[in-house]
Scaffold this motif. Structure first.
Motif, mmCIF file in Angstrom:
data_model
loop_
_atom_site.group_PDB
_atom_site.id
_atom_site.type_symbol
_atom_site.label_atom_id
_atom_site.label_comp_id
_atom_site.label_asym_id
_atom_site.label_seq_id
_atom_site.Cartn_x
_atom_site.Cartn_y
_atom_site.Cartn_z
ATOM 1 N N VAL A 75 0.840 -1.199 0.000
ATOM 2 C CA VAL A 75 0.000 0.000 0.000
ATOM 3 C C VAL A 75 0.878 1.252 0.000
ATOM 4 C CG1 VAL A 75 -1.597 1.379 1.418
ATOM 5 C CG2 VAL A 75 -2.047 -1.051 1.009
ATOM 6 N N ALA A 76 1.885 1.281 0.857
ATOM 7 C CA ALA A 76 2.769 2.449 0.931
ATOM 8 C C ALA A 76 3.498 2.670 -0.396
ATOM 9 C CB ALA A 76 3.766 2.282 2.072
ATOM 10 N N ARG A 77 4.044 1.600 -0.957
ATOM 11 C CA ARG A 77 4.720 1.710 -2.258
ATOM 12 C C ARG A 77 3.740 2.159 -3.324
ATOM 13 N NH1 ARG A 77 6.825 -3.902 -3.222
ATOM 14 N NH2 ARG A 77 6.990 -3.201 -5.377
ATOM 15 N N GLY A 78 2.529 1.613 -3.266
ATOM 16 C CA GLY A 78 1.518 1.988 -4.242
ATOM 17 C C GLY A 78 1.138 3.453 -4.144
ATOM 18 N N MET A 79 1.034 3.960 -2.929
ATOM 19 C CA MET A 79 0.699 5.374 -2.749
ATOM 20 C C MET A 79 1.808 6.270 -3.294
ATOM 21 S SD MET A 79 -1.275 5.447 0.907
ATOM 22 C CE MET A 79 -1.801 7.156 0.738
ATOM 23 N N LEU A 80 3.045 5.920 -3.011
ATOM 24 C CA LEU A 80 4.165 6.697 -3.565
ATOM 25 C C LEU A 80 4.179 6.617 -5.086
ATOM 26 C CD1 LEU A 80 7.025 5.845 -1.045
ATOM 27 C CD2 LEU A 80 5.962 8.079 -1.421
ATOM 28 N N GLY A 103 -1.064 -1.288 -5.744
ATOM 29 C CA GLY A 103 -0.026 -1.936 -4.939
ATOM 30 C C GLY A 103 -0.518 -3.198 -4.263
ATOM 31 N N LEU A 104 -1.719 -3.166 -3.720
ATOM 32 C CA LEU A 104 -2.272 -4.365 -3.076
ATOM 33 C C LEU A 104 -2.444 -5.500 -4.067
ATOM 34 C CD1 LEU A 104 -4.965 -3.159 -0.541
ATOM 35 C CD2 LEU A 104 -2.891 -4.465 -0.070
ATOM 36 N N VAL A 105 -2.962 -5.186 -5.244
ATOM 37 C CA VAL A 105 -3.197 -6.230 -6.240
ATOM 38 C C VAL A 105 -1.877 -6.747 -6.807
ATOM 39 C CG1 VAL A 105 -4.184 -6.721 -8.512
ATOM 40 C CG2 VAL A 105 -5.498 -5.416 -6.827
ATOM 41 N N VAL A 106 -1.053 -5.857 -7.291
ATOM 42 C CA VAL A 106 0.182 -6.262 -7.964
ATOM 43 C C VAL A 106 1.212 -6.770 -6.966
ATOM 44 C CG1 VAL A 106 2.083 -5.445 -9.421
ATOM 45 C CG2 VAL A 106 -0.260 -4.805 -9.945
ATOM 46 N N GLY A 107 1.152 -6.287 -5.737
ATOM 47 C CA GLY A 107 2.062 -6.794 -4.716
ATOM 48 C C GLY A 107 1.795 -8.240 -4.356
ATOM 49 N N SER A 108 0.646 -8.756 -4.775
ATOM 50 C CA SER A 108 0.300 -10.134 -4.433
ATOM 51 C C SER A 108 0.487 -11.116 -5.589
ATOM 52 C CB SER A 108 -1.155 -10.205 -3.953
ATOM 53 O OG SER A 108 -2.030 -9.909 -5.018
#
Length: 177
Positions: free
Chosen positions: A10-15, A100-105
């Motif tokens: 989430v943090a990476r996605g927000m950035l 980020g949540l989707v792609v991080g998984s």
């Protein structure tokens, strides 16, 4: 391959979403300047000319409706510019967080997923904003306008995907395609 936590994604996605928003805005600003606009980037980016709800763009109107609906009180016109900026940036960053949540998984994230992100956001805008009375139906826009808007959203998506990939674990496994 190294994995990230959901909070990290989430943090990476927000950035990454913030970087995508800035890239999209830079493109829109270049178009504005090429079209004869003379405002500097700072005032243009922060909607310095927005003084009240009558001249406020769609992000400000969405922010206004959210605040007024939540707190059940009218938002003073002096907040139009702030509502525009907060809603615009929050939308870009929250879309990045979801990305980020989707792609991080997924096992093998790809920068090309950004095309899906950008196209999805573009399409969603032409469904939600007309339904809210803030845009005309998509059929009332000419192809050039739609294509230019799609291009800006694709830049957002690909930039978000590239920055997300560059910020975290598994960088070496991210592929361009």
């Amino acid at each position: 391959m190294a994995r990230t936590t959901p909070l990290g994604a989430v943090a990476r996605g927000m950035l990454a979403g913030a970087a995508g928003t800035l890239a999209m805005d830079a493109l829109l600003y270049l178009r504005y300047r090429r079209g004869g606009g003379g405002e500097g980037f700072g005032p243009w980016e922060t909607a310095a000319t927005v003084r009240d709800w009558n001249d406020a763009p769609a992000p400000a109107q969405v922010g206004r409706r959210l605040v007024e609906g939540l707190f059940r009180r009218e938002l003073d016109p002096r907040w139009a510019r702030s509502a525009n900026n907060a809603t615009h940036w929050a939308y870009g960053m929250l879309a990045g967080a979801q990305y980020g949540l989707v792609v991080g998984s997924v096992a093998r994230p790809r920068i090309g997923y950004g095309v899906l992100l950008g196209a999805g956001l573009w399409g969603a805008g032409y469904v939600v904003l007309p339904a809210a009375g803030l845009y005309r139906p998509i059929t009332e826009y000419d192809r050039v306008t739609l294509a230019r808007d799609l291009g800006a959203h694709l830049l957002y998506g690909v930039t978000t995907a590239a920055v997300f990939a560059a910020l975290g674990p598994g960088r070496s496994s991210c592929r361009a395609g």
